[in-house]
Write a protein that holds these residues in place. Structure first.
Motif, mmCIF file in Angstrom:
data_model
loop_
_atom_site.group_PDB
_atom_site.id
_atom_site.type_symbol
_atom_site.label_atom_id
_atom_site.label_comp_id
_atom_site.label_asym_id
_atom_site.label_seq_id
_atom_site.Cartn_x
_atom_site.Cartn_y
_atom_site.Cartn_z
ATOM 1 N N THR A 28 0.813 -1.217 0.000
ATOM 2 C CA THR A 28 0.000 0.000 0.000
ATOM 3 C C THR A 28 0.847 1.268 0.000
ATOM 4 O O THR A 28 0.333 2.360 0.230
ATOM 5 C CB THR A 28 -0.929 0.009 1.226
ATOM 6 N N LYS A 29 2.139 1.131 -0.291
ATOM 7 C CA LYS A 29 3.030 2.289 -0.178
ATOM 8 C C LYS A 29 2.698 3.396 -1.175
ATOM 9 O O LYS A 29 3.090 4.542 -0.961
ATOM 10 C CB LYS A 29 4.485 1.848 -0.342
ATOM 11 N N TYR A 30 2.001 3.095 -2.241
ATOM 12 C CA TYR A 30 1.681 4.102 -3.246
ATOM 13 C C TYR A 30 0.248 4.625 -3.147
ATOM 14 O O TYR A 30 -0.188 5.361 -4.029
ATOM 15 C CB TYR A 30 1.900 3.541 -4.655
ATOM 16 N N VAL A 31 -0.474 4.239 -2.114
ATOM 17 C CA VAL A 31 -1.877 4.644 -2.037
ATOM 18 C C VAL A 31 -2.160 5.358 -0.719
ATOM 19 O O VAL A 31 -1.376 5.310 0.228
ATOM 20 C CB VAL A 31 -2.830 3.435 -2.204
ATOM 21 N N GLY A 214 1.366 -5.328 -5.142
ATOM 22 C CA GLY A 214 0.990 -3.920 -5.197
ATOM 23 C C GLY A 214 0.015 -3.642 -6.308
ATOM 24 O O GLY A 214 -1.205 -3.723 -6.146
ATOM 25 N N THR A 215 0.540 -3.321 -7.490
ATOM 26 C CA THR A 215 -0.313 -2.855 -8.583
ATOM 27 C C THR A 215 -1.395 -3.852 -8.982
ATOM 28 O O THR A 215 -2.528 -3.467 -9.269
ATOM 29 C CB THR A 215 0.542 -2.512 -9.820
ATOM 30 N N LYS A 220 -2.450 1.913 -7.937
ATOM 31 C CA LYS A 220 -1.557 3.012 -7.603
ATOM 32 C C LYS A 220 -2.278 4.315 -7.847
ATOM 33 O O LYS A 220 -2.887 4.523 -8.884
ATOM 34 C CB LYS A 220 -0.285 2.937 -8.474
ATOM 35 N N GLU A 221 -2.220 5.203 -6.848
ATOM 36 C CA GLU A 221 -2.865 6.505 -6.965
ATOM 37 C C GLU A 221 -1.835 7.556 -7.362
ATOM 38 O O GLU A 221 -0.710 7.543 -6.888
ATOM 39 C CB GLU A 221 -3.516 6.906 -5.634
ATOM 40 N N ASP A 222 -2.237 8.476 -8.188
ATOM 41 C CA ASP A 222 -1.315 9.517 -8.618
ATOM 42 C C ASP A 222 -0.802 10.362 -7.460
ATOM 43 O O ASP A 222 0.309 10.833 -7.453
ATOM 44 C CB ASP A 222 -1.985 10.450 -9.644
ATOM 45 N N GLY A 224 -0.569 9.127 -4.371
ATOM 46 C CA GLY A 224 -0.209 8.240 -3.291
ATOM 47 C C GLY A 224 1.221 8.410 -2.888
ATOM 48 O O GLY A 224 2.017 9.047 -3.537
#
Length: 224
Positions: A28-31, A214-215, A220-222, A224
């Motif tokens: 969840t590191k990118y969200v 992850g993906t 992935k959120e822009d 995030g």
């Protein structure tokens, strides 16, 4: 998530394994914290992060609702932020780091479940012990009561064909089994943290007990 679950079930069936033998860490590191909360509510309670500042909001929101895994390279001066907050550390790869984790954990009266990271592929861009140094490292951390080695972790090269990653995963399993045969640690290692969005099915077929997705699972959120 349903597609990922089906693919996990199929990979387990192909390799004669039970689905419950494989745990999923949702990366969840990118969200956002809000999306991480939805992921946990949907049943993915194991969340993977690689920096405390980015994870803090999620940790505070989801204490008691999620199990946090530190999956990134960890600097010794950041150990104080991680130990006591993250339930697992997947990236122990040098004695100075292991010692610092032990000291911090001992001060808190806990023992942290850890994975020893091995750079099976030998890529310069990847962290981890060289395979030939694994046995000596295991002996060197045996007396550190603040860490509890539970398994090995590796990252395979990113390949266009997932099948090409199989030798890396197979070798990590062999390294774990060889280490257990020599009984260099206080307890046998049972876990293998290997396999990501691009290659998790091959990792499962080769014995992964934890896959880090992850993906393919979270997206992935822009922002995030």
């Amino acid at each position: 998530m349903q597609d990922v679950e089906r693919r996990l079930e199929d990979a387990c069936a192909r390799s004669g394994r039970r689905r419950e033998e494989v745990n999923v860490v949702a990366v969840t590191k990118y969200v956002s914290a809000e999306l991480a909360q939805r992921v946990a509510a949907a049943g993915c309670r194991h969340l993977g992060e690689n920096r405390w500042p980015a994870a803090e909001a999620k940790w505070r929101l989801l204490q008691g609702q999620a199990v946090f895994h530190y999956i990134g390279s960890l600097q010794t001066n950041k150990v104080k932020d991680v130990v006591g907050r993250f339930d697992y550390i997947h990236s122990v790869d040098r004695l100075s780091l292991a010692t610092e984790i032990h000291k911090r954990a001992a001060s808190l009266g806990i023992a942290v479940p850890c994975f020893i990271q091995v750079n099976v592929s030998g890529e310069d861009s990847k962290h981890g012990l060289a395979p030939e140094g694994l046995a000596a490292f295991a002996e060197s951390i045996r007396g550190l009561a603040g860490i509890r080695p539970v398994g090995l972790m590796t990252m395979a090269p990113f390949e266009s064909e997932a099948e090409e990653t199989r030798p890396v995963f197979r070798e990590l399993r062999r390294l774990r089994d060889a280490l257990n045969e020599r009984a260099l640690l206080a307890e046998p290692l049972t876990e293998l943290s290997m396999g990501m969005s691009n290659d998790f099915e091959v990792a499962v077929e080769e014995g992964a007990t934890w896959v880090r997705l992850g993906t393919v699972l979270v997206g992935k959120e822009d922002n995030g």
